[in-house]
Scaffold this motif. Structure first.
Motif, PDB file in Angstrom:
ATOM      1  N   ARG A 198      40.571  34.984  33.913  1.00 50.03           N
ATOM      2  CA  ARG A 198      39.690  35.122  32.596  1.00 50.03           C
ATOM      3  C   ARG A 198      38.651  36.260  32.619  1.00 50.03           C
ATOM      4  O   ARG A 198      38.600  37.110  31.884  1.00 50.03           O
ATOM      5  N   ILE A 199      38.259  36.568  33.853  1.00 45.70           N
ATOM      6  CA  ILE A 199      37.170  37.606  34.191  1.00 45.70           C
ATOM      7  C   ILE A 199      37.836  39.000  34.615  1.00 45.70           C
ATOM      8  O   ILE A 199      37.127  40.008  34.971  1.00 45.70           O
ATOM      9  N   HIS A 200      39.159  39.110  34.818  1.00 44.82           N
ATOM     10  CA  HIS A 200      39.708  40.016  35.361  1.00 44.82           C
ATOM     11  C   HIS A 200      39.251  41.469  35.038  1.00 44.82           C
ATOM     12  O   HIS A 200      38.855  42.208  35.712  1.00 44.82           O
ATOM     13  N   SER A 201      39.425  41.551  33.619  1.00 44.03           N
ATOM     14  CA  SER A 201      39.109  42.950  32.965  1.00 44.03           C
ATOM     15  C   SER A 201      37.913  43.526  33.332  1.00 44.03           C
ATOM     16  O   SER A 201      37.358  44.657  33.608  1.00 44.03           O
ATOM     17  N   CYS A 274      28.019  37.363  38.622  1.00 42.89           N
ATOM     18  CA  CYS A 274      28.609  36.057  38.195  1.00 42.89           C
ATOM     19  C   CYS A 274      27.785  35.933  36.756  1.00 42.89           C
ATOM     20  O   CYS A 274      28.475  35.303  36.038  1.00 42.89           O
ATOM     21  N   SER A 275      26.611  36.190  36.613  1.00 40.88           N
ATOM     22  CA  SER A 275      25.962  35.862  35.388  1.00 40.88           C
ATOM     23  C   SER A 275      26.613  36.709  34.050  1.00 40.88           C
ATOM     24  O   SER A 275      26.923  36.427  33.128  1.00 40.88           O
ATOM     25  N   THR A 276      26.858  37.934  34.405  1.00 43.25           N
ATOM     26  CA  THR A 276      27.412  38.842  33.535  1.00 43.25           C
ATOM     27  C   THR A 276      29.053  38.304  33.392  1.00 43.25           C
ATOM     28  O   THR A 276      29.336  38.635  32.140  1.00 43.25           O
ATOM     29  N   LEU A 277      29.692  37.993  34.551  1.00 45.08           N
ATOM     30  CA  LEU A 277      31.012  37.476  34.191  1.00 45.08           C
ATOM     31  C   LEU A 277      31.304  36.201  33.542  1.00 45.08           C
ATOM     32  O   LEU A 277      32.157  35.592  33.149  1.00 45.08           O
TER      33      LEU A 277
END
Length: 430
Positions: A198-201, A274-277
């Protein structure tokens, strides 16, 4: 071990040579096999011979080694396992949660001392439980939690509890039998792998080289990556985005365990990332990055003569510190609909709650171990309650630590104070 023995002959026929090689490398990485055992398996000429030797070697090592192999097969070859009727050991060996134990306690009869005897508790432990808790339900719950803590991971299951308890009510038996067959008590497989996908890009675009290096060191230490894997990511000539893409792709390919370790490392060391993602809840007052609305700095209040608001600097600092308690009375806080509760608001909620910490912890899904750590660190009951609420907030998904969410968690609390209900209701309406 019984599962592997049951399907041994069919598994030997169905595993292809590449499947055996990949499984062999995985078991070596997990330290299930040593180099000598790995070479012995590789010495067989046919895939059937390799598979037979590998299975027999793993079975000889016992239940834990067999469980690792079964879990690998069910994750990598679900169609094969479906044909063989192979069940992931995680579904069989899932420990009961404290919340599930509370439900079991509610179904047990008043003869809880007899149940404690069958669970192997000592008389002095029973005396401690009776002295600490007034409610009969929570005496029974503490008994079950103590039984769980005395057992190793994977041995505090519904099946094991059912085996230990004698002459239990039919309601208890039905509940435990339901947990054994109910797959909803099992955590969703590939959850961490799916999170990385999900957070790949966004990860590729935002991660820094220093973070990449730190993650590589952790993955190498945890035996997720080999030295060659690390060098492959940091290969000369690669730009930062290529390094990041290579790193996350390799971890995803290595499966759920590798993904879980990487995410845990990120959460432990790189909070801002982590918060950003969206891997953890954003600090209070900051929108989640999946929301495309740009969060702009607040404009200076011209009606105040161009002067900065008192306390603005301390507010900025407090927003940068994850999960810390803000007790400053000089900060004026405003809310928006569905906004994450601030630490100051949680402090106000804590003041209204009663002193039954165990009950609160259960409904907030805080483990007994975590609660005991909080008690050991803080003497004040008020601070203990606040720390529990802050821990609940930190563990919630982005946007899911609102007044509505907290009220939803506490609504079934025995004797929920009217003051708490009123406070949370007012916060929801604001």
């Amino acid at each position: 071990m019984e599962e592997l023995g049951r399907i041994r002959s069919k598994l030997v026929d169905m595993l292809l040579d590449p499947d055996v090689i990949n499984l062999l490398h995985f078991l070596r990485e997990m330290n299930v096999l040593n180099d000598e055992e790995k070479e012995t398996v590789e010495g067989w000429m046919t895939s059937e011979g390799k598979a037979r030797c590998l299975i027999d070697t793993v079975m000889e090592k016992g239940v834990k080694a067999s469980s690792v192999m079964v879990d690998y097969l069910t994750e990598k070859h679900p169609e094969l396992c479906s044909t063989l009727g192979l069940t992931p050991t995680a579904q069989i060996r899932q420990d009961l949660t404290d919340d599930q134990l509370l439900k079991v306690a509610e179904t047990l009869g008043k003869e809880w001392k007899q149940a404690a005897f069958h669970l192997g508790l000592k008389p002095n432990e029973l005396d401690d439980i009776k002295a600490e808790h007034k409610s009969l339900i929570y005496k029974k719950h503490k008994m079950l939690v103590l039984w769980k803590r005395k057992r190793r991971t994977g041995e505090a299951t519904a099946q094991e509890l059912l085996r230990c308890l004698k002459d239990i009510p039919d309601e208890t038996r039905l509940l435990l039998t339901g947990h054994i067959s109910d797959k909803t008590v099992v955590k969703r497989r590939n959850q961490n792998k799916g999170e990385l996908q999900r957070i790949h890009s966004e990860f590729v675009k935002t991660v820094k080289i220093s973070v990449i290096k730190g993650l590589l060191d952790d993955l190498l230490q945890q035996k997720v990556f080999s030295t060659d894997d690390k060098y492959s990511v940091m290969e000369k000539g690669k730009i930062k985005t290529d390094m990041a893409r290579c790193l996350i792709d390799m971890v995803i390919r290595k499966g759920e365990r590798a993904s879980r370790i990487m995410i845990a490392s990120m959460k432990k060391k790189y909070y801002d990332l982590c918060s950003t993602l969206g891997l953890i809840a954003s600090p209070a007052g900051v929108g989640h990055t999946s929301d495309k609305t740009e969060v702009k700095p607040r404009k200076q209040n011209k009606g105040n003569g161009g002067r900065k608001r008192n306390g603005s600097k301390s507010e900025e600092v407090s927003n940068k510190k994850p999960c810390t308690v803000d007790v400053s009375d000089s900060i004026t806080e405003t809310r928006s609909i569905g906004q994450t509760l601030t630490d100051k608001e949680l402090m106000n909620v804590a003041k209204t709650l009663g002193n039954e910490l165990e009950q609160i912890a259960i409904h907030l899904e805080i483990t007994t171990k975590a609660l005991e750590d909080i008690k050991a660190e803080h003497r004040s009951v008020a601070t203990q309650k606040l720390k529990m609420l802050v821990m609940w907030k930190c563990r919630r998904p982005p946007g899911k630590a609102t007044a509505q969410d907290l009220l939803e968690g506490l609504k079934d609390l025995e004797d929920l104070p009217a003051e708490t209900l009123q406070l949370l209701t007012d916060l929801i309406k604001q």
